[in-house]
Design a protein around this motif. Structure first.
Motif, PDB file in Angstrom:
ATOM      1  N   SER A  33       0.864  -1.082  -0.229  1.00  0.00           N
ATOM      2  CA  SER A  33       0.068   0.174   0.009  1.00  0.00           C
ATOM      3  C   SER A  33       1.061   1.146   0.085  1.00  0.00           C
ATOM      4  N   ALA A  34       1.996   1.254   0.677  1.00  0.00           N
ATOM      5  CA  ALA A  34       3.076   2.420   0.848  1.00  0.00           C
ATOM      6  C   ALA A  34       3.648   2.514  -0.489  1.00  0.00           C
ATOM      7  N   TYR A  35       4.011   1.663  -1.192  1.00  0.00           N
ATOM      8  CA  TYR A  35       4.506   1.783  -2.632  1.00  0.00           C
ATOM      9  C   TYR A  35       3.582   2.273  -3.457  1.00  0.00           C
ATOM     10  N   GLU A  36       2.445   1.760  -3.331  1.00  0.00           N
ATOM     11  CA  GLU A  36       1.142   2.065  -4.367  1.00  0.00           C
ATOM     12  C   GLU A  36       0.932   3.576  -4.154  1.00  0.00           C
ATOM     13  N   SER A  37       0.770   4.187  -2.910  1.00  0.00           N
ATOM     14  CA  SER A  37       0.663   5.308  -2.793  1.00  0.00           C
ATOM     15  C   SER A  37       1.591   6.463  -3.423  1.00  0.00           C
ATOM     16  N   ALA A  38       3.066   5.776  -2.817  1.00  0.00           N
ATOM     17  CA  ALA A  38       4.275   6.551  -3.327  1.00  0.00           C
ATOM     18  C   ALA A  38       4.286   6.914  -4.847  1.00  0.00           C
ATOM     19  N   LYS A  39       4.141   5.880  -5.572  1.00  0.00           N
ATOM     20  CA  LYS A  39       3.743   5.816  -6.955  1.00  0.00           C
ATOM     21  C   LYS A  39       2.720   6.723  -7.568  1.00  0.00           C
ATOM     22  N   GLN A  40       1.718   6.657  -6.890  1.00  0.00           N
ATOM     23  CA  GLN A  40       0.456   7.458  -7.324  1.00  0.00           C
ATOM     24  C   GLN A  40       0.945   9.123  -7.027  1.00  0.00           C
ATOM     25  N   GLU A  41       1.425   9.293  -5.954  1.00  0.00           N
ATOM     26  CA  GLU A  41       1.957  10.755  -5.728  1.00  0.00           C
ATOM     27  C   GLU A  41       2.677  11.227  -6.641  1.00  0.00           C
ATOM     28  N   LEU A  42       3.872  10.357  -7.036  1.00  0.00           N
ATOM     29  CA  LEU A  42       4.689  10.608  -8.169  1.00  0.00           C
ATOM     30  C   LEU A  42       4.143  10.794  -9.418  1.00  0.00           C
ATOM     31  N   ASP A  43       3.151   9.933  -9.842  1.00  0.00           N
ATOM     32  CA  ASP A  43       2.394  10.076 -11.213  1.00  0.00           C
ATOM     33  C   ASP A  43       1.419  11.240 -11.255  1.00  0.00           C
ATOM     34  N   PHE A  44       1.024  11.504 -10.014  1.00  0.00           N
ATOM     35  CA  PHE A  44       0.203  13.000 -10.015  1.00  0.00           C
ATOM     36  C   PHE A  44       1.001  14.119 -10.222  1.00  0.00           C
ATOM     37  N   TYR A  45       1.936  14.212  -9.491  1.00  0.00           N
ATOM     38  CA  TYR A  45       3.099  15.175  -9.761  1.00  0.00           C
ATOM     39  C   TYR A  45       3.573  15.355 -11.146  1.00  0.00           C
ATOM     40  N   LEU A  46       4.035  14.322 -11.807  1.00  0.00           N
ATOM     41  CA  LEU A  46       4.342  14.000 -13.185  1.00  0.00           C
ATOM     42  C   LEU A  46       3.521  14.693 -14.141  1.00  0.00           C
ATOM     43  N   CYS A  47       2.411  14.293 -13.892  1.00  0.00           N
ATOM     44  CA  CYS A  47       1.106  14.560 -14.761  1.00  0.00           C
ATOM     45  C   CYS A  47       0.798  16.052 -14.635  1.00  0.00           C
TER      46      CYS A  47
END
Length: 60
Positions: A33-47
């Motif tokens: 869950s922590a990894y998925e959350s970190a990926k989601q934050e990164l994806d949102f920032y990059l978008c």
């Protein structure tokens, strides 16, 4: 380093650390869950960064 680069570096580090921890315990629901959350934050920032760049350089 400007603010956006610091934020990007922070998010990349967070994602990398979460991935490394997950690899130590692949079955952990909390670490997954922590990894998925970190990926989601990164994806949102990059978008958001991509959209800002498109707006800034749309005339070029």
């Amino acid at each position: 380093m400007d603010v956006s680069n610091r934020e990007l570096t922070k998010l990349l580090d967070k994602t990398d650390q979460a991935f490394k921890q997950l690899m130590q315990e692949p079955g952990s629901i909390a670490l997954n869950s922590a990894y998925e959350s970190a990926k989601q934050e990164l994806d949102f920032y990059l978008c958001n960064m991509r959209e800002d760049l498109k707006k800034r350089y749309k005339d070029f």
